[in-house]
Design an enzyme around this catalytic site. Structure first.
Site: not given
Length: 872
Positions: A285, A287-288, A321
């Site tokens: 994944a 973390e935008n 995230e």
């Protein structure tokens, strides 16, 4: 460096030299005299039409001094035009020079640009990539998408930018694409307008972000219903037809986000929260900020068929995230040497928060399995400190590993336990508030924790962060004394060094003769040798309470025997730790293998499934490679002995769950089947598994989800061509990502030669997605019937395989090569010297070291194994 609060941060005590090294003398970094303030990025992209895209970026920036030259990052892009304003409305065009080897573009101006603010405009072109980096194209089920993955340094493959974490800036994004496509980014959409058959989507400006946190998704995506936490809308985005799999993610995201806000006493810092399921994705994944991207397996679940492990893993990753929204996005490390400030904290926080949400999941026992893997890696000579110097993007990528994440999280947990939960929380809150929307270094955290604690913490913490390895703490009872002796634990015995010392915030546990629970005792151990009074009335003693210390406790024989007399007095996580420590000591030659095998026998009636899971890896290694190298009847004899130990407990529970059983009892049954079927290869279990597999194919919900993985793998091991095709079809037509992965990975477990070759060939085509190529090949290398031919296959098809593996995933394949056995070490070394991986140097060194350790262990432990097999 875009400094915090408007100027170069002052060096904190003890950190000045470190700062100077990483910010002033690193020739791989851009100058700090040119700093971006804001980007306005306009793109034209349509993944359904082709790979080409084009764009224009306007970068508002500040020059600290007059210059004729500006340098920024660009890789695999064509920059057609660059113009800067010259002040007073004047503009001038720059001479553009691409420098591919440095991944930079240099702009030279005929007239000097004065100090102050300017706007730089660049027109560029690129191609949607195939390697899951930058802006890349995904094709799934006949549909086409474009997604970004920019960490660590791949924003430069998307658009020209200042691609370093300290250059935080605001981003305004505009995307023109086919009107049927959905477009997602970090901020909400500000406006949309038609442009013929296309739509123009303009997004609101973001808060200050590092370039690696920018997000873009384009394609025929669908959205779940929105749930809210306060003012924050939360949605899940997915490929068409998967909406029924979003409920768990929405529940987990809302529950964990609420707890994160409460812990940090600071609201979620972005306008929305989109969770995006990406059909092909390099990382687990990403973390935008405001638009978090996930592999589908970690976001889209059917609660009716997902295993407890799959639910726990998904919740932990979702929370990890979301923790990054504060640790990493709002407050970002200044440079990649402090990556742990992002990842270690997010890892620790995820287990902390999910454990609070679902205490019945016993998340800290899950963490012990992750921590054990970090201990194994950190015992190698070719390890690295949590904080380690980084010069290049390749070196940054290499640090996304167990040391940064799991060791880092274990050290964070140890510090929290030492300072106390409330003091630690106050320090963390202070750190986040002080550096919000800016950058930070480790010393900034030490300062905040020291202020909260009212005492300096740097001297305690820095050795754990900046020194590689960890202590072996020998514990000896001498009369009325408990004696401590610390040295560095290594996977192979080496001479101790005076530098091998840590300030240990030690917590042990003592047990009174008839007490059901132990009592904690504490001591700060600074010296190589120390002693304390033996606690009165103690019947047993354990040297790492709750497995809270990142160390290995070595109990003398008397203390060890007292633990074996009644191992259940230890908490399950401590029994898991004891298994891991004793196995490590046996492998390293610190103790005899017989001592570990005595522990295995003492745990024959183990009731906790996580303890049984902790036994699986070591016992599998006793079968292969150890018993295999001993040769003769040794492998069969070890398997028979394991059936003698764990068969009777299984016969008590059988395959069928009683109506009153809870989830942990079901998990115990699964762990026993795993040991007996996959490690001991007990024919009674294997035959029963094949029968259940036949039913499972017809009725996917006919089997307890806890048992599905083991049943499918056992069926594959004994499978023929018809079964191979059935599993391939089941993967292709699966209704959940977990089912697809399960059957896809099971193809690597078949043992018939023709089917092994077929599984290998599938790795070259679309049946195995790019994100899974390295994992399927690694599983083939672990398959005793496939490993040699798989290595030949990898070498023969390396050019095609390498194109399908991004750098972070390619290292997973290197990690798997020790399964080939010590005879292949020289060949592996030579191959990867001829075909170097950009981020794989350390992984190769570690793999070669493990080849040597495996060989030494088998030579040393063979006699002890023979003695155990011949004993009654």
């Amino acid at each position: 460096m875009r400094p915090c609060r408007g100027g170069r941060p002052r060096a904190k005590q003890g950190d000045g030299a470190l700062r100077a090294t990483t910010t002033r003398t690193n020739r791989h970094r851009l100058t700090r005299t040119v700093r971006p303030i804001a980007y306005d990025l306009a793109l034209e992209v349509d993944p359904a039409v082709g790979r080409a895209y084009r764009g224009e970026v306007a970068i508002r920036l500040h020059l600290d001094q007059t210059t004729r030259r500006i340098e920024l990052h660009a890789a695999d892009l064509r920059v057609d035009r660059a113009v800067a304003d010259g002040g007073a409305g004047a503009t001038q065009r720059a001479e553009v020079a691409l420098r591919p080897a440095q991944e930079r573009v240099t702009l030279r101006f005929g007239r000097p640009l004065a100090a102050g603010e300017h706007t730089l405009r660049l027109r560029f072109r690129g191609a949607l990539r195939r390697d899951l980096r930058g802006l890349y194209r995904v094709s799934a089920e006949g549909r086409h998408y474009a997604f970004t993955q920019l960490e660590a340094a791949d924003a430069r493959r998307f658009f020209p930018c200042f691609d370093e974490p300290s250059f935080k800036a605001r981003f305004t994004l505009q995307v023109t694409t086919d009107a049927a496509h959905k477009v997602l980014s970090n901020a909400p959409v500000a406006s949309t307008r038609r442009d013929g058959e296309r739509k123009v989507h303009r997004f609101r400006p973001t808060p200050p972000l590092s370039t690696y946190l920018l997000a873009l998704a384009v394609g025929p995506l669908e959205a779940s219903r929105s749930v809210r936490l306060g003012a924050t809308p939360i949605r899940v985005w997915y490929a068409p037809g998967k909406g029924k799999l979003t409920r768990f993610a929405l529940e987990a995201a809302r529950a964990t986000l609420e707890r994160l806000e409460r812990y940090l006493a600071l609201p979620y810092p972005y306008e929305k929260l989109d969770l995006v399921a990406v059909p092909d994705f390099e990382a687990g994944a990403m973390e935008n900020a405001g638009a978090v991207f996930f592999r589908e397996t970690l976001l889209l679940l059917d609660p009716r068929t997902a295993t407890p492990l799959e639910r726990k893993r998904a919740a932990e990753v979702i929370c990890h995230e979301l923790a990054h929204m504060w640790y990493g996005d709002l407050v970002t490390m200044e440079w990649w040497d402090d990556l742990w400030l992002n990842e270690a904290f997010a890892t620790w926080m995820a287990f902390q928060i999910v454990d609070d949400w679902k205490p019945e999941w016993k998340m800290w026992q899950d963490f012990q399995l992750h921590r054990a893997a970090a201990l194994r890696l950190d015992a190698l000579r070719n390890t690295h400190p949590i904080h380690t110097p980084v010069r290049t993007p390749e070196e940054a990528t290499a640090n996304f590993d167990l040391i940064t994440y799991e060791k880092g999280a274990a050290v964070v947990r140890m510090i929290e336990r030492y300072l106390g939960a409330s003091v630690f929380r106050r320090g963390v809150r202070r750190y986040i508030r002080r550096h919000r929307e800016g950058n930070a270094v480790a010393a900034d955290l030490w300062t905040a924790l020291s202020e909260a604690a009212g005492e300096p913490v740097e001297a305690l913490v820095r050795p754990w962060i900046e020194q590689e390895g960890f202590p072996q703490l020998a514990l000896t009872r001498r009369g009325r004394e408990l004696r401590f002796a610390q040295t560095r634990f290594r996977a192979a015995e080496t001479k101790a060094s005076d530098r091998d010392r840590w300030p240990i915030p030690w917590v042990g546990k003592v047990f009174a003769p008839r007490a059901r629970r132990g009592r904690a005792i504490r001591r700060r151990i600074e010296r190589r040798r120390d002693r304390s009074a033996w606690p009165q009335g103690t019947a047993a003693f354990y040297g790492n309470a709750d497995e809270g210390g990142f160390l290995r406790p070595l109990h003398d024989e008397r203390l060890f025997d007292e633990l074996l007399a009644r191992p259940t007095r230890l908490d399950p996580v401590e029994r898991m730790g004891l298994v891991d420590h004793e196995w490590a000591f046996a492998r390293a030659g610190v103790t005899d293998l017989g001592r570990f095998l005595r522990l295995v026998e003492a745990l024959a009636d183990e009731a906790d499934p996580d303890v049984l899971t902790a036994l699986r890896g070591p016992l599998a290694a006793v079968v292969d490679p150890l018993a295999t190298r001993v040769g003769g009847s040794a492998p069969a004899a070890v398997r028979d002995r394991l059936v003698e130990i764990f068969g009777p407990p299984f016969l008590d529970v059988t395959w069928t769950a009683a109506p009153e059983e809870d989830e942990r009892q079901r998990e115990r049954r699964a762990a026993l089947i795993d040991l007996l079927g996959l490690v001991a290869e007990w024919p009674a279990i294997e035959t029963a598994a094949e029968k259940r597999f036949a039913t499972l194919l017809r009725r996917p919900r006919s089997l307890d989800p806890n048992l599905v993985d083991a049943v499918v793998e056992m069926a594959a091991r004994r499978g023929d061509a018809a079964r191979f095709e059935a599993m391939r079809a089941a993967a292709e037509h699966s209704d959940t990502p977990q089912t697809r992965r399960r059957y896809l990975f099971a193809l690597a477990a078949f043992r018939a030669t023709a089917l092994v070759r077929r599984a290998q060939r599938l790795c070259l085509g679309p049946t195995v997605p790019t994100q899974d190529v390295a994992f399927v090949l690694a599983r083939l290398l672990a398959n005793p019937a496939a490993r040699e031919s798989t290595w030949d296959f990898i070498r023969d098809h390396w050019a095609r395989i390498a194109r399908r593996m991004p750098p972070m995933l390619a290292t997973r394949l290197v990690d798997a090569t020790p399964a080939l056995g010590p005879g292949a070490a020289a060949e592996v070394r030579a191959f990867f010297k001829r075909n170097p991986l950009p981020a794989g140097t350390r992984s190769l060194d570690q793999a070669l070291e493990r080849f040597r350790h495996d060989a030494a262990f088998c030579r040393r432990a063979g006699p002890a194994l023979k003695r155990w097999l011949s004993s009654e």
